[in-house]
Design a protein around this motif. Structure first.
Motif, PDB file in Angstrom:
ATOM      1  N   ARG A  11       0.857  -1.210   0.092  1.00 39.46           N
ATOM      2  CA  ARG A  11       0.035   0.099   0.017  1.00 39.46           C
ATOM      3  C   ARG A  11       0.853   1.282   0.092  1.00 39.46           C
ATOM      4  O   ARG A  11       0.506   2.303  -0.658  1.00 39.46           O
ATOM      5  CB  ARG A  11      -1.003  -0.032   1.373  1.00 39.46           C
ATOM      6  CG  ARG A  11      -2.019  -1.090   1.004  1.00 39.46           C
ATOM      7  CD  ARG A  11      -3.027  -1.239   1.974  1.00 39.46           C
ATOM      8  NE  ARG A  11      -3.161  -0.106   3.132  1.00 39.46           N
ATOM      9  CZ  ARG A  11      -3.601  -0.480   4.158  1.00 39.46           C
ATOM     10  NH1 ARG A  11      -3.809  -1.713   4.611  1.00 39.46           N
ATOM     11  NH2 ARG A  11      -3.585   0.504   5.169  1.00 39.46           N
ATOM     12  N   GLU A  18       2.279   6.635  -7.157  1.00 40.01           N
ATOM     13  CA  GLU A  18       1.074   7.645  -7.671  1.00 40.01           C
ATOM     14  C   GLU A  18       1.767   9.024  -7.602  1.00 40.01           C
ATOM     15  O   GLU A  18       1.055  10.111  -8.214  1.00 40.01           O
ATOM     16  CB  GLU A  18      -0.095   7.717  -6.739  1.00 40.01           C
ATOM     17  CG  GLU A  18      -0.958   6.356  -6.980  1.00 40.01           C
ATOM     18  CD  GLU A  18      -2.419   6.623  -5.824  1.00 40.01           C
ATOM     19  OE1 GLU A  18      -2.295   7.471  -5.144  1.00 40.01           O
ATOM     20  OE2 GLU A  18      -3.138   5.512  -5.764  1.00 40.01           O
ATOM     21  N   LEU A 135      -1.580   0.659 -10.743  1.00 36.35           N
ATOM     22  CA  LEU A 135      -1.912   1.808 -10.879  1.00 36.35           C
ATOM     23  C   LEU A 135      -2.648   1.851 -11.972  1.00 36.35           C
ATOM     24  O   LEU A 135      -4.041   2.693 -12.104  1.00 36.35           O
ATOM     25  CB  LEU A 135      -0.678   2.690 -11.172  1.00 36.35           C
ATOM     26  CG  LEU A 135       0.105   3.138  -9.817  1.00 36.35           C
ATOM     27  CD1 LEU A 135       1.093   4.059 -10.120  1.00 36.35           C
ATOM     28  CD2 LEU A 135      -0.636   3.254  -8.553  1.00 36.35           C
ATOM     29  N   HIS A 137      -4.783  -0.441 -13.013  1.00 32.62           N
ATOM     30  CA  HIS A 137      -5.952  -1.179 -12.456  1.00 32.62           C
ATOM     31  C   HIS A 137      -6.754   0.113 -11.622  1.00 32.62           C
ATOM     32  O   HIS A 137      -7.965  -0.052 -11.727  1.00 32.62           O
ATOM     33  CB  HIS A 137      -5.527  -2.203 -11.504  1.00 32.62           C
ATOM     34  CG  HIS A 137      -6.878  -2.750 -10.999  1.00 32.62           C
ATOM     35  ND1 HIS A 137      -7.202  -2.612  -9.615  1.00 32.62           N
ATOM     36  CD2 HIS A 137      -8.031  -3.574 -11.338  1.00 32.62           C
ATOM     37  CE1 HIS A 137      -8.381  -3.142  -9.097  1.00 32.62           C
ATOM     38  NE2 HIS A 137      -8.825  -3.928 -10.458  1.00 32.62           N
ATOM     39  N   ARG A 138      -6.052   0.766 -10.932  1.00 32.67           N
ATOM     40  CA  ARG A 138      -6.718   1.841 -10.163  1.00 32.67           C
ATOM     41  C   ARG A 138      -7.492   2.797 -10.927  1.00 32.67           C
ATOM     42  O   ARG A 138      -8.364   3.224 -10.785  1.00 32.67           O
ATOM     43  CB  ARG A 138      -5.874   2.603  -9.074  1.00 32.67           C
ATOM     44  CG  ARG A 138      -5.359   1.706  -7.945  1.00 32.67           C
ATOM     45  CD  ARG A 138      -4.602   2.717  -7.090  1.00 32.67           C
ATOM     46  NE  ARG A 138      -4.425   1.879  -5.600  1.00 32.67           N
ATOM     47  CZ  ARG A 138      -3.634   2.341  -4.988  1.00 32.67           C
ATOM     48  NH1 ARG A 138      -2.944   3.553  -4.826  1.00 32.67           N
ATOM     49  NH2 ARG A 138      -3.652   1.673  -3.639  1.00 32.67           N
ATOM     50  N   GLN A 139      -6.756   3.080 -12.194  1.00 38.66           N
ATOM     51  CA  GLN A 139      -7.357   4.020 -13.000  1.00 38.66           C
ATOM     52  C   GLN A 139      -8.461   3.594 -13.692  1.00 38.66           C
ATOM     53  O   GLN A 139      -9.541   4.148 -13.742  1.00 38.66           O
ATOM     54  CB  GLN A 139      -6.325   4.168 -14.003  1.00 38.66           C
ATOM     55  CG  GLN A 139      -6.164   5.536 -14.651  1.00 38.66           C
ATOM     56  CD  GLN A 139      -4.921   6.062 -15.470  1.00 38.66           C
ATOM     57  OE1 GLN A 139      -4.386   5.191 -16.057  1.00 38.66           O
ATOM     58  NE2 GLN A 139      -4.506   7.314 -15.488  1.00 38.66           N
ATOM     59  N   THR A 141     -10.433   1.395 -12.507  1.00 39.07           N
ATOM     60  CA  THR A 141     -11.644   0.994 -11.475  1.00 39.07           C
ATOM     61  C   THR A 141     -12.224   2.556 -10.889  1.00 39.07           C
ATOM     62  O   THR A 141     -13.169   2.679 -10.127  1.00 39.07           O
ATOM     63  CB  THR A 141     -11.295   0.435 -10.155  1.00 39.07           C
ATOM     64  OG1 THR A 141     -10.315   0.695  -9.808  1.00 39.07           O
ATOM     65  CG2 THR A 141     -11.095  -0.931 -10.860  1.00 39.07           C
ATOM     66  N   LEU A 143     -10.272   4.899  -9.331  1.00 42.15           N
ATOM     67  CA  LEU A 143      -9.393   5.062  -8.017  1.00 42.15           C
ATOM     68  C   LEU A 143      -8.455   6.121  -8.395  1.00 42.15           C
ATOM     69  O   LEU A 143      -8.036   6.931  -7.527  1.00 42.15           O
ATOM     70  CB  LEU A 143      -8.959   4.090  -7.254  1.00 42.15           C
ATOM     71  CG  LEU A 143     -10.140   3.073  -6.751  1.00 42.15           C
ATOM     72  CD1 LEU A 143      -9.690   1.980  -6.014  1.00 42.15           C
ATOM     73  CD2 LEU A 143     -10.995   3.983  -5.597  1.00 42.15           C
TER      74      LEU A 143
END
Length: 150
Positions: A11, A18, A135, A137-139, A141, A143
């Protein structure tokens, strides 16, 4: 099983990945945003710095940042640094091999044969997923903002 320490490390490194232009981030900010006990996080980040994943700087404008590009840091590398070998049994480990005390022949042991396959499959997934992939994946979804450059 992944330790809490490894989860905190992942984490924290994702948060650092980021950051624009490899900005330094103070440990207090990482701990607060990621909801990680500060003292525990300090020990984790020191280990990651010693192993070459992080740079640090003391002082008012100090903190931590990635020492390598997010594309060049795999989940497997992070987990090995924090938790040690990925193998579910010591007899299936490449770096920490140790025969089981109750094993009569490691070369013909069917449990070891299966655990070698588990180790290889796990390593294949973790070694081929970088912080940059996470990152993305975060984009996907929502986030991370779509304009965030990975």
């Amino acid at each position: 099983m992944l330790s809490q320490k490894a989860k905190y490390a992942l984490r924290a490194l994702l948060m650092l990945a980021e950051q624009p232009d490899a900005d330094m981030v103070m440990i207090a900010d990482i701990a607060e945003r990621e909801n990680v006990p500060r003292k525990f996080l300090e020990a984790i980040l020191v280990d990651l710095r010693k192993r070459g994943l992080l740079d640090s700087k003391r002082g008012k404008y100090g903190g931590y940042r990635l020492a390598k590009r997010a594309e060049d840091i795999s989940f497997g590398e992070i987990i090995r640094i924090v938790d040690g070998p990925l193998a579910p049994l010591p007899c299936a480990s490449k770096s920490g091999f140790r025969a089981c005390a109750d094993c009569t022949d490691v070369n013909s042991c069917s449990v070891r044969w299966l655990m070698l396959q588990v180790r290889d499959a796990t390593a294949d997934i973790l070694d081929n997923c970088s912080l940059a992939d996470a990152l993305k994946h975060r984009q996907a979804t929502g986030l991370l903002p779509a304009q965030f450059e990975i």
